[in-house]
Write an enzyme that holds these catalytic residues in place. Structure first.
Site, PDB file in Angstrom:
ATOM      1  N   ASP A  64      33.127  39.189  37.128  1.00 50.78           N
ATOM      2  CA  ASP A  64      32.290  39.177  38.330  1.00 50.78           C
ATOM      3  C   ASP A  64      33.139  38.861  39.554  1.00 50.78           C
ATOM      4  OD1 ASP A  64      32.680  36.371  38.096  1.00 50.78           O
ATOM      5  OD2 ASP A  64      30.899  36.260  36.809  1.00 50.78           O
ATOM      6  N   ASP A  66      33.224  37.021  43.390  1.00 57.30           N
ATOM      7  CA  ASP A  66      32.588  36.042  44.267  1.00 57.30           C
ATOM      8  C   ASP A  66      33.111  36.243  45.681  1.00 57.30           C
ATOM      9  OD1 ASP A  66      31.300  34.775  42.092  1.00 57.30           O
ATOM     10  OD2 ASP A  66      33.147  33.708  41.616  1.00 57.30           O
ATOM     11  N   ASP A 144      39.599  24.152  42.079  1.00 54.43           N
ATOM     12  CA  ASP A 144      40.222  23.357  41.017  1.00 54.43           C
ATOM     13  C   ASP A 144      41.712  23.595  40.786  1.00 54.43           C
ATOM     14  OD1 ASP A 144      39.537  25.862  40.048  1.00 54.43           O
ATOM     15  OD2 ASP A 144      38.353  25.134  38.349  1.00 54.43           O
TER      16      ASP A 144
END
Ligand code: ATP
Ligand code: MG
Length: 450
Positions: A64, A66, A144
């Site tokens: 996917d 983003d 992260d």
């Protein structure tokens, strides 16, 4: 030491031109491109961000795309007809374009840097809310890992590498952005994400992050059990399940997630082998484009304590079916406070386990009923794994393999014939008759109900 200083203050962002990053626009999602274009046309910043760009750079097809933008969720929603704000912990906008669904997130700042009060930390330092909006630079810093802080602008095909992730990816290094102790403490799920990216992208966590992970592993118990259910699936229901599983065991994150399984595996080496085989089986199935079900994964991981309890209960005189039901319930009672397994999964998990006690009953009528059970196929696969891991089931797997090969008309004949029984070494079990008759009712009910 130098490394430590660098980690706390990541280097300046770099712009990487197309000739170096080699990402082709056609490799990216049309919907994400359109969304970026529309947001930019209204004066907002907008980029494809994070995992999708990391995957493209690693030669993997992203699952996917983003988008990150300077527009607030309310501004985003106003620009698209099929858009809605979701989430509380992280407010994001889901935008539908054609058949695609794109997650659009507003740039966020680490909450201590923000000016308003939309970020929140628990007493242990865990981030429980993270809705402080910020600049692109701040947004990159709260992500992260360095390889997840890429921003790709489709309008000029420039890649913004905010934290040196491009070099890290090339060097095969996974490292947190900023101090790993703090970053893992802030959100312990990042430790699972670390294992996910190491196994998926063949990266190695840098030494300091490894130390931080081993010190903070107990923090996983503070993560909401509902969130862990999905995260475990994301780590283990993959084409790298075997590698990821070994990493979870080595880092002892596995003990945090599945304490009862970790204990049972120590006691019964056969069950350790069983879980390893189940992971390899997951890999094979994904590689062959066969389906993998979350319930099967959880049934396999939770089999070690269930099997031990089952053996104890049958030795204590319970019938196999009752013993399995009690053992399964006990495992669930211990597991559910750690990881919320939704009921739509606990039921089939229990069914697969209970069917293990019905599969040995191979009279024509029984076999037909068992084969009709919606979980039969899963239970059969489960049985084969048990055998492969060294469990003696009196060649039952072979019997069921042959049974399924015979056509429906001859199945009855097959079960009653010598050939049907020929390959099974029958061993007399004490109390077999008593156990079987004790089973009948619950067995029927089980098949009939599901
Ligand atoms: P996948 O390929 O599995 O989707 P991903 O990196 O895209 O991996 P997502 O959960 O889709 O993972 O998250 C998108 C991006 O959001 C990440 O690349 C990362 O930059 C950021 N992100 C996600 N989860 C966290 C987290 N727990 N802490 C910090 N940043 C995160
Ligand atoms: Mg993603």
């Amino acid at each position: 030491m130098l490394k430590k200083i660098f980690k706390k203050t990541p280097g300046k962002s770099k712009q990487i031109a197309k000739r170096d990053h080699k990402i082709q626009l056609e490799q990216t999602s049309k919907a994400a491109r359109d969304i970026c274009e529309r947001l930019q046309s209204k004066g907002h910043q907008a980029y494809m961000v994070g995992g999708c760009i990391r995957d493209l750079l690693s030669g993997i097809n992203p699952k996917d795309f983003d988008v990150a933008t300077s527009a607030t969720p309310e501004q985003v929603v106003r620009l698209f007809s099929r858009a809605r704000i979701i989430g509380r912990r992280f407010r994001i906008v889901h935008v539908r374009q054609g058949r695609e669904l794109i997650e659009v997130t507003t740039f966020r700042a680490h909450h201590t840097q923000g000016k308003d009060r939309h970020g929140k930390q628990s007493d242990s330092g865990m981030l429980v809310r993270d809705n402080v909006y910020g600049s692109l630079e701040e947004d990159a810093m709260r992500r992260d890992f360095t390889c997840n802080a890429f921003y790709f602008d489709p309008s000029n095909e420039t890649l913004y590498d905010m934290c040196n992730g491009f070099a890290d990816l090339k060097d095969g290094i996974l490292q947190t952005i900023g101090d790993p102790y703090e970053r893992f403490k802030e959100d312990p799920v990042r430790m699972l994400r670390a294992i996910r990216f190491e196994s998926k992208l063949d990266l190695e966590l840098d030494e300091e992050s490894q130390d931080a992970l081993s010190i903070n592993r107990h923090m996983l118990s503070e993560v909401s059990p509902a969130r862990l259910f999905d995260e475990v699936i994301k780590v283990l229901m993959t084409a790298h399940a075997d590698v990821a599983y070994n990493m979870l065991v080595e880092t002892r994150l596995f003990d945090q997630l599945f304490p009862a399984s970790a204990e049972a595996i120590e006691i019964d080496a056969g069950t350790a082998r069983f879980v390893e085989l189940a992971m390899r089986n997951t890999v094979d199935r994904i590689q062959q484009d066969k389906g993998v079900a979350p319930f099967f994964l959880y049934a396999a991981i939770l089999w070690p304590p269930t099997k031990l309890a089952y053996e104890e209960f049958t030795q204590g005189g319970m019938s196999p079916f009752e013993a399995m039901e009690a053992a399964g319930r006990m495992t669930m009672e211990r597991q559910l406070p750690r990881i919320t397994i939704p009921k739509r999964f606990t039921l089939p998990i229990m069914e697969v386990w209970k069917l293990q006690t019905l599969l040995p009953r191979t009279t024509a009528k029984r076999a037909a009923r068992t084969a009709d059970h919606p979980r039969f196929r899963a239970a059969y696969d489960f049985l084969l794994l048990r055998e492969e891991s060294g469990e003696d089931t009196e060649n039952l797997g072979h019997w069921w393999t042959e049974y399924q090969k015979t056509n429906p008309v001859s199945k009855k004949e097959f079960s009653n014939s010598k050939a049907g029984g020929k390959n099974r070494r029958r061993r007399r079990r004490p109390n077999r008759n008593r156990a079987e008759s004790g089973n009948n009712d619950s067995g029927n009910k089980e098949s009939g109900n599901s």
